[in-house]
Design a protein around this motif. Sequence first.
Motif, short mmCIF file in Angstrom:
data_model
loop_
_atom_site.label_atom_id
_atom_site.label_comp_id
_atom_site.label_asym_id
_atom_site.label_seq_id
_atom_site.Cartn_x
_atom_site.Cartn_y
_atom_site.Cartn_z
N MET A 70 0.82 -1.20 0.00
CA MET A 70 0.00 0.00 0.00
C MET A 70 0.86 1.26 0.00
N ALA A 71 1.90 1.28 0.84
CA ALA A 71 2.77 2.45 0.90
C ALA A 71 3.50 2.69 -0.41
N ALA A 72 3.91 1.59 -1.08
CA ALA A 72 4.61 1.74 -2.35
C ALA A 72 3.72 2.42 -3.38
N PHE A 73 2.41 2.21 -3.26
CA PHE A 73 1.49 2.87 -4.19
C PHE A 73 1.15 4.28 -3.73
N THR A 74 0.58 4.41 -2.52
CA THR A 74 0.09 5.72 -2.09
C THR A 74 1.22 6.74 -1.94
N GLY A 75 2.43 6.25 -1.63
CA GLY A 75 3.56 7.16 -1.43
C GLY A 75 4.44 7.33 -2.65
N ASN A 76 4.00 6.82 -3.79
CA ASN A 76 4.78 6.92 -5.03
C ASN A 76 5.08 8.38 -5.36
N PRO A 77 6.34 8.76 -5.55
CA PRO A 77 6.68 10.17 -5.84
C PRO A 77 5.96 10.72 -7.06
N ALA A 78 5.74 9.88 -8.09
CA ALA A 78 5.04 10.37 -9.28
C ALA A 78 3.61 10.75 -8.92
N LEU A 79 2.97 9.98 -8.07
CA LEU A 79 1.61 10.28 -7.62
C LEU A 79 1.59 11.57 -6.81
N ILE A 80 2.55 11.72 -5.90
CA ILE A 80 2.64 12.93 -5.08
C ILE A 80 2.83 14.16 -5.96
N ASN A 81 3.75 14.06 -6.93
CA ASN A 81 4.05 15.21 -7.79
C ASN A 81 2.85 15.62 -8.62
N GLU A 82 2.11 14.65 -9.15
CA GLU A 82 0.95 14.98 -9.97
C GLU A 82 -0.15 15.62 -9.13
N ALA A 83 -0.39 15.09 -7.94
CA ALA A 83 -1.40 15.69 -7.06
C ALA A 83 -1.03 17.12 -6.70
N ARG A 84 0.23 17.35 -6.39
CA ARG A 84 0.69 18.70 -6.05
C ARG A 84 0.55 19.65 -7.24
N ALA A 85 0.92 19.17 -8.42
CA ALA A 85 0.83 20.01 -9.62
C ALA A 85 -0.61 20.42 -9.89
N LEU A 86 -1.53 19.48 -9.75
CA LEU A 86 -2.94 19.79 -9.98
C LEU A 86 -3.48 20.76 -8.94
N LEU A 87 -3.06 20.59 -7.70
CA LEU A 87 -3.55 21.46 -6.63
C LEU A 87 -3.02 22.88 -6.72
N GLU A 88 -1.95 23.08 -7.48
CA GLU A 88 -1.46 24.45 -7.69
C GLU A 88 -2.50 25.30 -8.41
N LYS A 89 -3.42 24.63 -9.12
CA LYS A 89 -4.49 25.33 -9.85
C LYS A 89 -5.86 24.87 -9.34
N LYS A 90 -5.94 24.66 -8.02
CA LYS A 90 -7.17 24.07 -7.48
C LYS A 90 -8.39 24.97 -7.64
N ASP A 91 -8.16 26.27 -7.83
CA ASP A 91 -9.30 27.16 -8.04
C ASP A 91 -9.99 26.91 -9.37
N GLN A 92 -9.33 26.14 -10.25
CA GLN A 92 -9.92 25.81 -11.55
C GLN A 92 -10.50 24.40 -11.57
N LEU A 93 -10.53 23.75 -10.40
CA LEU A 93 -11.02 22.37 -10.30
C LEU A 93 -12.31 22.32 -9.49
N LYS A 94 -13.09 21.27 -9.68
CA LYS A 94 -14.31 21.07 -8.90
C LYS A 94 -13.94 20.80 -7.44
N PRO A 95 -14.78 21.21 -6.50
CA PRO A 95 -14.48 20.96 -5.08
C PRO A 95 -14.26 19.48 -4.77
N LEU A 96 -15.05 18.59 -5.38
CA LEU A 96 -14.87 17.16 -5.13
C LEU A 96 -13.51 16.68 -5.62
N THR A 97 -13.06 17.24 -6.73
CA THR A 97 -11.74 16.89 -7.25
C THR A 97 -10.65 17.34 -6.29
N VAL A 98 -10.79 18.56 -5.78
CA VAL A 98 -9.80 19.09 -4.85
C VAL A 98 -9.73 18.24 -3.59
N ARG A 99 -10.87 17.83 -3.05
CA ARG A 99 -10.87 17.03 -1.83
C ARG A 99 -10.17 15.69 -2.07
#
Length: 591
Positions: A70-99
């Motif tokens: 589980m940790a190998a998946f949830t803590g994958n750096p590629a996953l972390i980086n993509e989530a962070r990149a998307l959240l940089e523009k969270k004002d352009q995303l749906k609230p459910l997506t942001v959560r």
Amino acid sequence: MLACCLFMIPTLNSSAAVDATLEDRAEHFLNLVNASYQALYKVQCEAQWVACTDVSPEHDAASEIGGKAMAAFTGNPALINEARALLEKKDQLKPLTVRQLEQVLLNAAEGPMTNPKLVSDRIAAETAQASTLNGFVFKRAGKAITVNEIGRLLQNSTNLDERREIWEVSKQSGPALKPGLIKLRDLRNGVARELGHSNYFALQVAGYRMSQEEMIQLQDEFVRELRPLYLQLHTWVKYELARKYGQPVPNRIPAHWLNNRWSQEWPGIIQSANLDPYFEKKTPEWIVKTAEQFYTGLGFANLPSSFWERSDLYPVKAGDARKKNTHASCWHVDLGTDIRSLMSVENNSDWFYTAHHELGHGYYFMSYTRPEVPPLLRIGANPSFHEGMGELIALAANQVPYLKSLNGLLPADFHYDTNEFLLDNALNPSVPFIFFSSGTMAHWEYDIYGKELSPDQWNKRWWQYVHDFQGVDAPSERGEEFCDPATKTHINDTPCYYYSYAIATVLKFQLHNYIARNILHQPPQSCNYANRKDVGDFLRGILKKGGTEDWRKVLKDATGEELSTHAMVEYYQPLYEWLKKQNEGRKIGWD
């Protein structure tokens, strides 16, 4: 083979993402994450279930492997980086997506593979600690004694020497658990800091979208607002217990005078409210089935048949070599329909209320398991909502009108003193529990994680808080050769969480007050939810949302109020006035 495929999922096609809208990019990412997360969650949870219900080195090893997967998946750096990149523009995303994206990062912080060795060491240490906890054998005079037997002796014995002996037996696991807890404290803090949290306490509080300082301030507010009632209860109880045991009235209550081994609740003092004799004619199976019928009476569906096939609901039979975790819990094994409970139900009132509580978790799982709630958000509105819902139903199950409605439990001519039952309810589990959870537990864990208190001061600091917040004394000197806080299950396996139980306690009274006054139109201290579909509709409106909305909004939409102790204070106001009269002329409190 499944794990190898899943670990590749977070690597996205960057050229495709450039052409897609931001929301489409996020949706594609989250679809992959949700599917993979749910699959691995089931693998991990199955392994943990077996490790808890049949403690053995082999099952511990399988649980450790599941945790690492589980940790190998949830803590994958590629996953972390993509989530962070998307959240940089969270004002352009749906609230459910942001959560969902925020939940991705909270999950990642529990096992960030930016530091694989740290995560691996933490998982191994967690597994070892769980094995020590689940497999520990308490002994009295060289013979094994179960946790249920310890509880019964503390409930029934009037011999203070025997009570002290049993109380000390209940603390035997502390020294065995302390080395692992020291190791885990440092590993947990290290893991939290990988993604920018200052310590593990701060990481857990982040699930509320609060800082650790804000959480401690909230707990202190609970203590301050309920302190006048607690001081009256404390004074009345120590006079009653001094008379019972033929002792002078103490300043603080000796811990072994109380029937709970952590003094977190004070059961068994009001004998007229003891309903155990009425449960002796019932079976443990009846207790669990009756708990289910409470929910179906509100309009909820029956538990899935797999619940009855796969749960572990009753004590291990005498002579059986199998060991299992003795702490009651409910599990959402696959974030779908596989719901199970781990209990050791016996035919008494405590297990009756506990069964209603644990099934509350199960019905929360069932309510938000629907397509509108993605697997990442199949959680409570905050961690306290799950506990609060279970506690709310336990409170409802404790109402005498409900108990009288159960066929064959109480006699038709059963009469009771409403004040004595209110007093019993205040003592167990409500008011002393706030001073244990908001006071002792929250501050001690904040100290060891947030302030990195040295382990050679752990027991001293624990008892300082027990003295200051709870007004309780140990029956003997408790030096650092002991580790009394480690005897509490969740200190080991669900750390930095007891403030959630405190919030849940406040929340249950707020929800109960709304139900009693606005739906049932009955007194909150004496009402009956049974077969009220309108109560079920109200609860489903909260439960079905899972973690899709901010918890403050969920509470405000349901009740029109912010989180507050006002309902709890009002619930016990008649008792408070009675206690003040009983305590006239007595020294109030222990300072």
